[in-house]
Write an enzyme that holds these catalytic residues in place. Structure first.
Site, PDB file in Angstrom:
ATOM      1  N   GLU A  55       0.523 -53.883 -22.684  1.00  6.24           N
ATOM      2  CA  GLU A  55       0.564 -52.464 -23.033  1.00  6.24           C
ATOM      3  C   GLU A  55       1.986 -52.018 -23.381  1.00  6.24           C
ATOM      4  O   GLU A  55       2.951 -52.347 -22.680  1.00  6.24           O
ATOM      5  CB  GLU A  55       0.047 -51.639 -21.846  1.00  6.24           C
ATOM      6  N   LYS A 128      -6.660 -44.517 -25.331  1.00  2.08           N
ATOM      7  CA  LYS A 128      -6.892 -44.705 -23.899  1.00  2.08           C
ATOM      8  C   LYS A 128      -7.619 -43.513 -23.294  1.00  2.08           C
ATOM      9  O   LYS A 128      -7.183 -42.368 -23.430  1.00  2.08           O
ATOM     10  CB  LYS A 128      -5.545 -44.931 -23.206  1.00  2.08           C
ATOM     11  N   CYS A 165      -5.206 -50.611 -19.847  1.00  2.00           N
ATOM     12  CA  CYS A 165      -4.664 -50.469 -18.499  1.00  2.00           C
ATOM     13  C   CYS A 165      -5.576 -49.701 -17.542  1.00  2.00           C
ATOM     14  O   CYS A 165      -6.555 -50.244 -17.057  1.00  2.00           O
ATOM     15  CB  CYS A 165      -3.268 -49.865 -18.569  1.00  2.00           C
TER      16      CYS A 165
END
Length: 306
Positions: A55, A128, A165
């Site tokens: 990331e 995300k 993540c």
């Protein structure tokens, strides 16, 4: 430098070699990108056709701090210099590259992932969905919650379900991507120590949660984390690496060290896994009519209730 190759044991059918790379990042963006390219090229030389970097690898993990100056690191997906370079790299190596980047879209900012197919085509962007907020991980200061929904990208080498993540802690995310047809789950990551409590080490918990996603969905998974100690304005984080590739029953096929730059690869037989997934029955026996509680915060109240 570590290079690990774990070979699938059994009859080779439609084998796909996949890789994760992990590295430390510093404050020189050009140096970080050069380092990532070197590792991606090494993974390709080992036969990998899907290579996953960590990331936000172009920069330090700036989310330790609430610093408005860091918004200058964001660019639109259309003119992001990192994406231009990574798209050209994917085309030159004939590989699929999911690339994490800091995206600006007018007055919105996202922690995003672009997926480049093996000819360099940008197949689209995932933003995300789950944005953490806590000591050392103050992402809500920078990022809007993603508005793309969970996405599966149809690449030359298979259907990739790609998340980022904090998304990896939510089984709903993995399940939706599997329902959308993902043959491989991808999670670029930046996780390590907890500044508020040095006794917390979430590495094993982190690993087991994602092994569970792979096993519950009978879908292999790649997690790519960073390494190194990064010092912010008022705290520091030590990232614990341990990038891994899990097989369709959650077994670890390849594992990197906590503190070493690494390229890890594994071979997957996607056709054999598809047969196993169909035969096991977990998707056949699902009861979506009973899962309404998932649409509420408390497991009871539904959005249409009064």
């Amino acid at each position: 430098m570590v290079a690990i190759c774990w070979k699938h044991i059994g009859v080779i059918m439609s084998m796909l070699t996949v890789a994760a790379v992990q590295m430390a990042c510093d404050r020189e963006m050009g140096r970080n990108i050069d380092r990532a390219e070197r590792l991606i090229r090494e993974a390709a030389s080992l036969g990998a056709k899907v290579v996953v970097p960590q990331e936000l690898f172009a920069t330090p993990y700036f989310c330790q701090d609430q610093d408005p100056g860091y918004f200058a690191l964001a660019h639109s997906a259309a003119d992001h210099p990192l994406l231009a370079r990574m798209g050209a790299l994917a085309a030159s190596l004939g590989i699929v590259l999911p690339i994490s980047f800091f995206e600006r879209a007018n007055n919105a900012y996202f922690n995003s992932l672009a997926v480049f197919d093996a000819d360099g085509t940008n197949l689209g962007v995932y933003r995300k969905s789950h944005i953490p907020d806590g000591p050392g991980y103050q992402e809500k200061f920078y990022f809007n919650p993603g508005d793309t929904g969970f996405r599966v990208f149809h690449t030359r080498f298979g259907r990739l379900g790609c998340a980022v993540c904090w998304d990896q802690w939510f089984p709903e995310c993995a399940r939706v991507m599997a329902l959308k047809g993902a043959e491989l789950l991808i999670y670029p990551t930046a996780i390590g120590s907890e500044p508020q409590d040095a006794t917390i080490d979430s590495r094993d918990h982190w690993t087991r949660v994602m092994q569970g996603h792979a096993g519950a969905n009978l879908t292999p998974l790649i997690a790519a984390n960073r390494i190194g100690c990064e010092i912010g304005h008022a705290s520091e984080l030590t990232f614990y690496g341990s990038s891994f590739i899990a097989g369709a029953t959650g077994e670890i096929l390849a594992l990197a060290a906590r503190d070493e730059e690494a390229v890890i690869v594994a071979d997957l037989d996607l056709d054999a896994i598809a047969r196993q997934r169909a035969a096991w029955g977990v998707f056949r026996d699902r009861r979506p009519d009973l899962y309404g509680g998932l649409l509420s915060l408390d497991g009871d109240r539904r959005p249409d209730s009064r």
